[in-house]
Design an enzyme around this catalytic site. Structure first.
Site, PDB file in Angstrom:
ATOM      1  N   GLU A 138       0.836  -1.194   0.000  1.00 41.71           N
ATOM      2  CA  GLU A 138       0.000   0.000   0.000  1.00 41.71           C
ATOM      3  C   GLU A 138       0.874   1.248   0.000  1.00 41.71           C
ATOM      4  O   GLU A 138       1.677   1.437   0.919  1.00 41.71           O
ATOM      5  CB  GLU A 138      -0.897   0.048   1.239  1.00 41.71           C
ATOM      6  CG  GLU A 138      -1.981  -0.997   1.280  1.00 41.71           C
ATOM      7  CD  GLU A 138      -2.882  -0.823   2.492  1.00 41.71           C
ATOM      8  OE1 GLU A 138      -4.094  -1.080   2.360  1.00 41.71           O
ATOM      9  OE2 GLU A 138      -2.387  -0.441   3.576  1.00 41.71           O
ATOM     10  N   CYS A 139       0.736   2.089  -0.992  1.00 47.80           N
ATOM     11  CA  CYS A 139       1.408   3.390  -1.095  1.00 47.80           C
ATOM     12  C   CYS A 139       2.929   3.225  -0.969  1.00 47.80           C
ATOM     13  O   CYS A 139       3.582   2.899  -1.947  1.00 47.80           O
ATOM     14  CB  CYS A 139       0.859   4.364  -0.066  1.00 47.80           C
ATOM     15  SG  CYS A 139       1.215   6.096  -0.457  1.00 47.80           S
TER      16      CYS A 139
END
Length: 453
Positions: free
Chosen positions: A332-333
């Site tokens: 994530e990110c």
């Protein structure tokens, strides 16, 4: 567990410092305090934990839904179960302090006022009083009356005067307030009550925790008894959810990256992994070998600040090899950034990353996306079935240039994603997205079930 919401008149008014001072005041008065954060932030909660000694709960209507919001609030009541080594005691908290996001009414996905209404908790308003007295009262009165104007069912119970001096300044604020708006105290001006910031927000709590002496000094100017008395009990969730612990355990081990580069993770996510699977942690910065596991979770954080160490340590290179052999990796990110081919800082320094995803990431001086997000899965993937939608949040200063043959898992119903229209790069059995999701979305349950197949 009773609680109240700390709402600001705007961003930058000093809500985090006020929250930490209130936590200190309540603790000094003998209360066990559970901190929480309205909105999807990871940084403010790290400061909450540094002071309160227990993980801060994430309360976001967009990410969790109304019942999920109430469930996550109630999970804080049983937080002391041995799973969090930072917890100070063995007693359950009796009061929850919820720090708001932006100004009280700002945000269409999950404003502070929306969270307060869903939990039926009173609002204590933080007003910057450094250059006002009667204007503080006028501001508070306006914020209280505005709720009825927009049909928002919340109670603004009173104010805390941020950056207010004592003596005549404080007395002028008290005298100006209507009788039905409580004065809960002030946060005096103090340079020691300033938290350094950088892109994405403040520095993390473990990096720049506020001095305890300064917090105690501020706490002495607050009325802890009145703050505790104004707190109320939120309603119970109307429905049960398999995300709240009813789902069966799975025969799987999840490895979670955990260090200064991968530090953005919700407490509920870690709790969910522990409820259903075995969890092990490792540090890519330190060069830890990838653990023996069935899947890897790379949360967000600051890989750009540790790019050289990540390149030289060898863990990401090993992870790339393991992913090519079929090990599922979910990023994530910051995790997406680490899964890419390369990461270039805003200064132009380039470092090799894991090479799992066909993308090259570049940092910028200004943020590239900030919003609540909704994604629709175009095909079955690690976190969603085909056609399913999941909600999350994005906030990043990087952009990803993807290869022409890149495969995307999601269309962006709301938000920017990776290229404005799509998010979720897939390669091998792995997935990297710019979006942070909460376990109430069901995404992590899907991940656990997928890595068992």
């Amino acid at each position: 567990m009773k609680g109240f919401v700390l709402g600001g008149v705007s961003s930058g008014v000093g809500k985090t410092v006020a929250t930490l001072s209130i936590v200190q005041a309540l603790e000094d008065a003998g209360h066990e305090v559970q901190p929480a954060k309205a909105g999807p932030d990871f940084i403010d909660p790290s400061h909450h934990e540094a002071v309160a000694g227990r993980p801060s709960r994430t309360l976001d209507l967009w990410l969790c839904g109304e019942d999920g919001l109430r469930r996550n609030y109630r999970r804080g009541e049983g937080d002391i179960d041995g799973s969090h080594s930072s917890a100070r005691g063995t007693t359950s908290p009796d009061v929850c302090v919820v720090e708001g996001v932006m100004g009280l009414y700002d945000g269409d996905g999950s404003s502070t006022a929306m969270v307060a209404e869903a939990l039926d908790l009173p609002v204590v308003l933080v007003v910057d009083a450094k250059a006002g007295m009667e204007s503080v009262a006028a501001t508070a009165l306006g914020f209280r009356e505005y709720a009825a104007t927009i049909g928002r069912d919340i109670e603004v119970a009173g104010v805390i005067a941020q950056r207010a001096h004592g003596g005549r300044h404080e007395q002028g604020i008290r005298d100006a307030l209507p009788d039905d708006l409580e004065y809960f105290g002030r946060i005096p001006p103090n340079d020691d009550l300033e938290i350094p910031d950088r892109h994405l927000g403040l520095e993390m709590g473990e990096e720049a925790a506020l001095p305890r002496d300064a917090l105690r000094e501020a706490a002495e100017s607050l009325n802890a008894k009145r703050l505790a008395d104004v707190a109320s009990e939120p309603p119970a969730p109307e429905t049960s959810s398999p995300v709240d612990g009813a789902a069966e355990p799975v025969d799987a081990t999840v490895a979670v990256a955990s260090d200064a580069a991968f530090c953005f993770r919700y407490p509920a996510t870690i709790e969910r992994f522990r409820e259903r699977a075995e969890l092990v942690t490792f540090s890519p910065i330190a060069g830890d070998p990838v653990p023996d596991c069935d899947g890897v979770y790379l949360p967000g954080g600051y890989p750009e600040l540790h790019a050289d160490a990540l390149e030289s340590a060898g863990t990401l290179s090993e992870l790339g090899d393991r992913a090519a052999d079929g090990l599922p990796v979910l990023g994530e990110c910051g995790g997406l950034m680490a899964m890419s081919q390369s990461l270039t800082t805003a200064e132009g320094d380039r470092s090799e990353m894991a090479g799992i995803l066909p993308a090259d990431v570049t940092m910028h001086d200004r943020y590239q996306a900030l919003d609540h997000v909704e994604l629709e899965a175009m095909e079955g993937t690690l976190t969603a079935d085909a056609g399913e939608t999941i909600r999350g949040h994005e906030f990043h200063y990087s952009s990803a240039a993807v290869d022409g043959d890149a495969r995307f898992a999601f269309e962006t119903v709301r938000g920017d994603g990776i290229d404005g229209d799509r998010d979720g790069l897939t390669e091998y059995e792995s997935l990297g997205t710019y979006v942070h999701v909460h376990p109430e979305s069901g995404a992590f349950d899907r991940f656990l079930e997928e890595i068992c197949r």
